[in-house]
Each structure stands twice: as structure tokens, then as C-alpha cells.
Design a protein around this motif. Structure first.
Motif, PDB file in Angstrom:
ATOM      1  N   ALA A 160       6.619  -4.997   4.989  1.00 32.87           N
ATOM      2  CA  ALA A 160       7.421  -3.903   4.406  1.00 32.87           C
ATOM      3  C   ALA A 160       7.585  -2.755   5.400  1.00 32.87           C
ATOM      4  CB  ALA A 160       6.778  -3.402   3.121  1.00 32.87           C
ATOM      5  N   TYR A 161       6.535  -2.446   6.180  1.00 35.23           N
ATOM      6  CA  TYR A 161       6.652  -1.358   7.155  1.00 35.23           C
ATOM      7  C   TYR A 161       7.512  -1.772   8.346  1.00 35.23           C
ATOM      8  CZ  TYR A 161       2.890   1.110   4.668  1.00 35.23           C
ATOM      9  OH  TYR A 161       2.132   1.746   3.729  1.00 35.23           O
TER      10      TYR A 161
ATOM     11  N   ARG B 283      11.130  -2.338   0.818  1.00 32.32           N
ATOM     12  CA  ARG B 283      10.497  -3.255  -0.140  1.00 32.32           C
ATOM     13  C   ARG B 283      11.264  -3.178  -1.454  1.00 32.32           C
ATOM     14  NH1 ARG B 283       5.710  -6.034  -0.519  1.00 32.32           N
ATOM     15  NH2 ARG B 283       6.537  -6.719   1.487  1.00 32.32           N
ATOM     16  N   GLU B 284      11.500  -4.337  -2.017  1.00 28.84           N
ATOM     17  CA  GLU B 284      12.214  -4.390  -3.285  1.00 28.84           C
ATOM     18  C   GLU B 284      11.271  -4.027  -4.431  1.00 28.84           C
ATOM     19  OE1 GLU B 284      13.705  -6.800  -6.855  1.00 28.84           O
ATOM     20  OE2 GLU B 284      11.788  -6.778  -5.858  1.00 28.84           O
TER      21      GLU B 284
ATOM     22  N   ASP C 251      16.170  -1.844  -3.563  1.00 29.28           N
ATOM     23  CA  ASP C 251      15.494  -1.695  -2.278  1.00 29.28           C
ATOM     24  C   ASP C 251      15.025  -0.263  -2.080  1.00 29.28           C
ATOM     25  OD1 ASP C 251      15.678  -4.295  -1.516  1.00 29.28           O
ATOM     26  OD2 ASP C 251      17.448  -4.030  -0.246  1.00 29.28           O
TER      27      ASP C 251
ATOM     28  N   VAL D 269      10.458   2.300   2.842  1.00 23.07           N
ATOM     29  CA  VAL D 269       9.028   2.602   2.924  1.00 23.07           C
ATOM     30  C   VAL D 269       8.649   2.872   4.378  1.00 23.07           C
ATOM     31  CG1 VAL D 269       8.262   1.349   0.860  1.00 23.07           C
ATOM     32  CG2 VAL D 269       8.405   0.131   3.017  1.00 23.07           C
TER      33      VAL D 269
ATOM     34  N   ILE E  81       3.011   0.709  -0.327  1.00 19.37           N
ATOM     35  CA  ILE E  81       4.078  -0.271  -0.506  1.00 19.37           C
ATOM     36  C   ILE E  81       4.177  -0.595  -2.008  1.00 19.37           C
ATOM     37  CG2 ILE E  81       4.825  -2.617   0.063  1.00 19.37           C
ATOM     38  CD1 ILE E  81       3.012  -2.295   2.641  1.00 19.37           C
TER      39      ILE E  81
ATOM     40  N   SER F 189       6.526   6.451  -2.656  1.00 17.71           N
ATOM     41  CA  SER F 189       7.905   6.117  -2.276  1.00 17.71           C
ATOM     42  C   SER F 189       8.904   6.558  -3.326  1.00 17.71           C
ATOM     43  CB  SER F 189       8.037   4.602  -2.088  1.00 17.71           C
ATOM     44  OG  SER F 189       7.808   3.958  -3.334  1.00 17.71           O
TER      45      SER F 189
ATOM     46  N   CYS G 159       9.118   4.971  -6.198  1.00 19.71           N
ATOM     47  CA  CYS G 159       9.626   3.758  -6.860  1.00 19.71           C
ATOM     48  C   CYS G 159       9.584   3.856  -8.381  1.00 19.71           C
ATOM     49  CB  CYS G 159       8.932   2.502  -6.337  1.00 19.71           C
ATOM     50  SG  CYS G 159       7.182   2.403  -6.651  1.00 19.71           S
TER      51      CYS G 159
ATOM     52  N   ASP H 104      -2.692  -5.901   4.120  1.00 22.80           N
ATOM     53  CA  ASP H 104      -1.784  -4.754   4.190  1.00 22.80           C
ATOM     54  C   ASP H 104      -2.505  -3.418   4.002  1.00 22.80           C
ATOM     55  OD1 ASP H 104       0.245  -6.588   4.402  1.00 22.80           O
ATOM     56  OD2 ASP H 104       1.264  -6.028   2.537  1.00 22.80           O
TER      57      ASP H 104
ATOM     58  N   GLU I 147      -2.001   1.061   5.047  1.00 31.23           N
ATOM     59  CA  GLU I 147      -1.404   1.956   4.052  1.00 31.23           C
ATOM     60  C   GLU I 147      -2.168   3.279   4.025  1.00 31.23           C
ATOM     61  OE1 GLU I 147       0.595  -0.432   0.599  1.00 31.23           O
ATOM     62  OE2 GLU I 147      -1.428  -1.189   0.821  1.00 31.23           O
TER      63      GLU I 147
END
Ligand code: GLN
Length: 278
Positions: free
Chosen positions: A70-71, A76-77, A82, A85, A91, A122, A124, A199, A203
Motif C-alpha cells: 500500500a505504501y 489502498r482500497e 481508493d 496512503v 493502512i 487516512s 477512510c 506491514d 506503519e
């Protein structure tokens, strides 16, 4: 001046596959060339210039050192959209989509619902709720200015109306009442081995762990939420796979009722909801 042609798509992918998974190699090269993976397959013999070759080997090196896809892709979905990020934000996780489903059902289609997202990262959750619940007015806070910059960019990109506030949980928020408060706070305990795996190593640690027992942020949010909720208002929080009992106890101790516990598709209780009815 034209760049020297030194390789082809097929050759670049073959080299990458010696270090990373084939599907990841296709995604990274597609990202560099701004092409779909299907296009890459259909143009395997196409030449690639030296600059792309160099960029690809840098990305493959970072991926093979563990940096999250993702980075590297910068996206990232989440819930079908979308989100940009960067390493400044967590993420988005598929399990967090559960919170969206729960809130959508609670909000319904009636009067305006005022929703607060604590620790938006983010953006989201806040942005998805703004787009999914057209009768909602969303405020989102984060303590991290760089994270808020990413969230603001996502809101703009996705054409979502969210009021962003830089705030350590409730501290900088102007007094108001919310019908719904949602949070996906840091809930991984200090020293949890997961923090040094996969991951998570890349982060922002402040988005993952409270540097304590894993319940410090949840405890703070649950203790302070009652003064920010409108009558009958709901709190929904994501929590760790083994925190369902502890979160229920915290909610009860803070005077919450109608406690709901929601599990994800793997059957793990992931999210708690409750309200103050008296
Ligand atoms: N679900 C994440 C993980 O375990 C943690 C996210 C969080 O702390 N809010 O990887």
C-alpha cells in the motif's frame, strides 16, 4: 534525446519475480507505467526504458525488505474506493469495513446525524461514512497533522464533506453533541510481537499501539464519550481480537447500556457498540 532501451516488460517482471511475488511485481510495474496488469500481460515484449528499470528495481528492493504494498503503490482500497496512503497513516484494514456497515444501519435515512470519527488516519472511515450516509454530517479528528493532511487530500479527491480537526481525542473539539461516535483507536499492546512483523513494522506506531496494555485509548474514549453523545447516541469502537470482554466491562463501568458486540467474517468479535439511555 530518447532514453536507451535495455529491457522488456517480460524481462523486468522475470527479474522481479526472483525477489517478490509475481502478482506484486505486476502491480508495481503497472503502477510505474500507469497501466493495468492486464495491459502488461498483453504487451510483454514491449521495450522499457532505463529509468523505469531503475525505478522498478528500487521498488522491488523496498518490497523485498518488507515495505507494505500500500505504501509503495500509495493507495489502498476501502469499501470500494481508493484511498491515498503514506507512511503517516495506518493502512485501511478490511475488518474496519464492519464499522461502516454497522453505522450505516444505525444512521438509516432519516434526519441529519452528527457523526464523530476519533483518530481518522487516512480518513477512510469518516470519508466513507460521508459518502455512504448522505444524511450525515461528519467531524473527524486526529492528533497527527501529517495524517490529517492525507485525510484532507482523500476527502478532496473523493469529493466528501468532512470537518477535520487536529485534536488529541476530544481535547481540541468545540463543545457539541454527536449522535454517533466511531473510533478505530490504537489497541495493540506494547511489546506485542505483531508490531515487529509484516506491514506493522512500517506503519505509524502511534496508530497501532497505546504503548501500554492495549486498552488505554479505548479506556479514554469510553470514559469521555458520554459527555459528547446526544441522548440515545451510540458509540462504536473497533478493538483487538482478544479485547471483547475487557471492552464490554469498560462500557458497563462507564454507564453504557444496550451493548452490542459485532464479529467480522472470520467470526472474531471486532467491534463494540453501546449507548447511554438514562
Ligand atoms: N487491526 C490492526 C492490526 O492488528 C490494528 C489496528 C489498530 O490498532 N487500530 O493490524
Amino acid at each position: 534525446m530518447t532514453a536507451t532501451t535495455i529491457t522488456t516488460i517480460a524481462a523486468l517482471l522475470a527479474t522481479a519475480r526472483t525477489r517478490i511475488a509475481p502478482a506484486e511485481a505486476r502491480l508495481l510495474l503497472g503502477h510505474l507505467l500507469q497501466r493495468s496488469t492486464a495491459w502488461l500481460e498483453a504487451h510483454r515484449d514491449e521495450p522499457v526504458d532505463e529509468a523505469v528499470d531503475r525505478q522498478m528495481s528500487a521498488l522491488v528492493g523496498r518490497r523485498s525488505a518488507g515495505e507494505p504494498m500500500a505504501y509503495l503503490l500509495g493507495v489502498r482500497e476501502f469499501y470500494g474506493r481508493d484511498f491515498a496512503v503514506t507512511a503517516d497513516v495506518l493502512i485501511p484494514r478490511p475488518e474496519t469495513e464492519l464499522l461502516v456497515d454497522i453505522v450505516k444501519e444505525k444512521v438509516g435515512v432519516g434526519e441529519t446525524a452528527h457523526i464523530l470519527d476519533l483518530g481518522t488516519g487516512s480518513g477512510c472511515l469518516a470519508i466513507t461514512l460521508a459518502l455512504e450516509c448522505t444524511n450525515a454530517q461528519i467531524t473527524a479528528v486526529d492528533v497527527s497533522a501529517p495524517a490529517l493532511a492525507v485525510a484532507r487530500r482523500n476527502a478532496q479527491q473523493l469529493d466528501a464533506r468532512v470537518c477535520f480537526v487536529e485534536s488529541n481525542w476530544f481535547s481540541a473539539l468545540p463543545a457539541q453533541a454527536f449522535d454517533l461516535i466511531v473510533a478505530n483507536p490504537p489497541y495493540v499492546a506494547a511489546g506485542d510481537p505483531h508490531l515487529s512483523e509484516g506491514d506493522l513494522r512500517f506503519e505509524p506506531q502511534g496508530a497501532l499501539t497505546d504503548h501500554a496494555d492495549g486498552l488505554a485509548a479505548l479506556r479514554h474514549i469510553i470514559a469521555h464519550t458520554p459527555t459528547w453523545l446526544s441522548p440515545q447516541g451510540w458509540l462504536f469502537c473497533e478493538h483487538g481480537y482478544d479485547q471483547a470482554g475487557a471492552v464490554r466491562n469498560l462500557l458497563q463501568a462507564a454507564g453504557f447500556t444496550d451493548i452490542e458486540q459485532h464479529h467480522d467474517l472470520a467470526g472474531i468479535v471486532r467491534c463494540a457498540g453501546a449507548r447511554i439511555t438514562n
